[in-house]
Design a protein around this motif. Structure first.
Motif, short mmCIF file in Angstrom:
data_model
loop_
_atom_site.label_atom_id
_atom_site.label_comp_id
_atom_site.label_asym_id
_atom_site.label_seq_id
_atom_site.Cartn_x
_atom_site.Cartn_y
_atom_site.Cartn_z
N ASP A 20 -30.04 -26.12 31.48
CA ASP A 20 -31.39 -26.31 30.94
C ASP A 20 -31.48 -27.59 30.10
O ASP A 20 -32.58 -27.96 29.67
CB ASP A 20 -31.79 -25.13 30.06
N THR A 21 -30.36 -28.24 29.89
CA THR A 21 -30.35 -29.48 29.12
C THR A 21 -31.21 -30.54 29.81
O THR A 21 -31.02 -30.84 30.99
CB THR A 21 -28.92 -30.00 28.96
N ALA A 22 -32.18 -31.07 29.06
CA ALA A 22 -33.11 -32.05 29.62
C ALA A 22 -34.06 -32.51 28.52
O ALA A 22 -34.10 -31.91 27.44
CB ALA A 22 -33.92 -31.44 30.77
N VAL A 23 -34.82 -33.53 28.84
CA VAL A 23 -35.99 -33.87 28.02
C VAL A 23 -37.16 -33.08 28.58
O VAL A 23 -37.42 -33.12 29.79
CB VAL A 23 -36.28 -35.37 28.05
N TYR A 24 -37.85 -32.38 27.70
CA TYR A 24 -38.97 -31.54 28.10
C TYR A 24 -40.28 -32.22 27.71
O TYR A 24 -40.43 -32.71 26.59
CB TYR A 24 -38.86 -30.17 27.43
N TYR A 25 -41.21 -32.23 28.68
CA TYR A 25 -42.49 -32.88 28.50
C TYR A 25 -43.62 -31.90 28.74
O TYR A 25 -43.53 -31.07 29.65
CB TYR A 25 -42.67 -34.01 29.51
N CYS A 26 -44.68 -32.03 27.99
CA CYS A 26 -45.90 -31.31 28.38
C CYS A 26 -46.84 -32.29 29.06
O CYS A 26 -46.77 -33.51 28.86
CB CYS A 26 -46.54 -30.58 27.22
N SER A 27 -47.71 -31.72 29.86
CA SER A 27 -48.59 -32.53 30.68
C SER A 27 -49.89 -31.80 30.94
O SER A 27 -49.95 -30.57 30.91
CB SER A 27 -47.90 -32.83 32.02
N THR A 28 -50.94 -32.58 31.20
CA THR A 28 -52.21 -32.00 31.57
C THR A 28 -52.94 -32.90 32.55
O THR A 28 -52.76 -34.13 32.54
CB THR A 28 -53.09 -31.75 30.33
N GLN A 29 -53.72 -32.29 33.40
CA GLN A 29 -54.58 -33.00 34.34
C GLN A 29 -53.83 -33.94 35.26
O GLN A 29 -54.39 -34.91 35.76
CB GLN A 29 -55.66 -33.77 33.56
N ALA A 30 -52.56 -33.69 35.43
CA ALA A 30 -51.69 -34.48 36.32
C ALA A 30 -51.67 -35.95 35.97
O ALA A 30 -51.26 -36.79 36.76
CB ALA A 30 -52.15 -34.30 37.78
N SER A 31 -52.10 -36.27 34.78
CA SER A 31 -52.20 -37.68 34.41
C SER A 31 -51.65 -38.01 33.04
O SER A 31 -51.31 -39.16 32.77
CB SER A 31 -53.67 -38.13 34.44
N PHE A 32 -51.59 -37.03 32.16
CA PHE A 32 -51.25 -37.31 30.78
C PHE A 32 -49.94 -36.61 30.41
O PHE A 32 -49.71 -35.45 30.78
CB PHE A 32 -52.38 -36.86 29.85
N TRP A 33 -49.13 -37.34 29.65
CA TRP A 33 -47.79 -36.85 29.29
C TRP A 33 -47.52 -37.11 27.81
O TRP A 33 -47.99 -38.11 27.25
CB TRP A 33 -46.74 -37.60 30.11
N GLY A 34 -46.72 -36.21 27.25
CA GLY A 34 -46.23 -36.47 25.92
C GLY A 34 -44.99 -37.35 25.96
O GLY A 34 -44.56 -37.79 27.04
N GLN A 35 -44.39 -37.57 24.79
CA GLN A 35 -43.23 -38.45 24.71
C GLN A 35 -41.94 -37.71 25.03
O GLN A 35 -40.90 -38.34 25.25
CB GLN A 35 -43.14 -39.08 23.31
N GLY A 36 -42.00 -36.39 25.04
CA GLY A 36 -40.83 -35.58 25.36
C GLY A 36 -40.05 -35.15 24.14
O GLY A 36 -40.12 -35.78 23.07
N THR A 37 -39.33 -34.06 24.30
CA THR A 37 -38.45 -33.56 23.26
C THR A 37 -37.13 -33.13 23.90
O THR A 37 -37.12 -32.49 24.96
CB THR A 37 -39.11 -32.40 22.47
N GLN A 38 -36.03 -33.52 23.28
CA GLN A 38 -34.71 -33.30 23.87
C GLN A 38 -34.21 -31.90 23.59
O GLN A 38 -34.17 -31.46 22.42
CB GLN A 38 -33.71 -34.32 23.31
N VAL A 39 -33.80 -31.22 24.65
CA VAL A 39 -33.14 -29.92 24.53
C VAL A 39 -31.72 -30.07 25.08
O VAL A 39 -31.54 -30.49 26.22
CB VAL A 39 -33.89 -28.84 25.31
N THR A 40 -30.74 -29.75 24.25
CA THR A 40 -29.35 -29.82 24.67
C THR A 40 -28.71 -28.46 24.46
O THR A 40 -28.74 -27.92 23.34
CB THR A 40 -28.58 -30.88 23.87
N VAL A 41 -28.16 -27.92 25.54
CA VAL A 41 -27.51 -26.62 25.47
C VAL A 41 -26.02 -26.84 25.69
O VAL A 41 -25.58 -27.20 26.78
CB VAL A 41 -28.06 -25.65 26.53
N SER A 42 -25.26 -26.64 24.62
CA SER A 42 -23.84 -26.93 24.68
C SER A 42 -23.11 -26.19 23.57
O SER A 42 -23.66 -25.99 22.49
CB SER A 42 -23.62 -28.44 24.52
N SER A 43 -21.87 -25.82 23.87
CA SER A 43 -21.04 -25.19 22.85
C SER A 43 -20.20 -26.24 22.13
O SER A 43 -19.44 -25.91 21.22
CB SER A 43 -20.15 -24.12 23.48
#
Length: 113
Positions: free
Chosen positions: A90-113
């Motif tokens: 699941d480690t990735a940069v996660y983005y929200c989006s709307t209207q297939a045109s607009f995006w946020g800057q993203g937030t990093q999720v890192t899953v690691s021990s």
């Protein structure tokens, strides 16, 4: 103008939980479906989940079904992604989006021990 601002990303151990938030402005939030995407290093951006404008209908990527929940608060113009039982994949940069045109800057999720 449309603005989407994600927050909540962090480093978490496998099996842990995180809640991402996306605060929206510049459009009538309650009129539009919202989506969460993610992009891992070296991979294409992929749809994780989306939710209809009133929050009644949701859709999930198969690999996150039963672990992630997308929901929204139209009074706060915010969409959320509750992520449980997190896995290293699941480690990735996660983005929200709307209207297939607009995006946020993203937030990093890192899953690691």
């Amino acid at each position: 103008q449309v603005q989407l601002v994600e927050s909540g990303g962090d480093l978490v151990q496998p099996g842990g939980s995180l809640r991402l938030s996306c605060a929206a402005s510049g459009f009538t939030f309650s009129n539009y479906a919202m989506s969460w995407y993610r992009q891992a290093p070296g991979k294409e951006r992929e749809l994780v989940a989306d939710i209809s404008s009133a929050g009644i209908f949701t859709n999930y990527k198969d690999s996150v079904k039963g672990r992630f929940i997308i929901f929204r608060d139209n009074r706060k113009n915010t969409v959320y992604l509750q992520m449980n039982s997190l896995k290293p994949e699941d480690t990735a940069v996660y983005y929200c989006s709307t209207q297939a045109s607009f995006w946020g800057q993203g937030t990093q999720v890192t899953v690691s021990s």
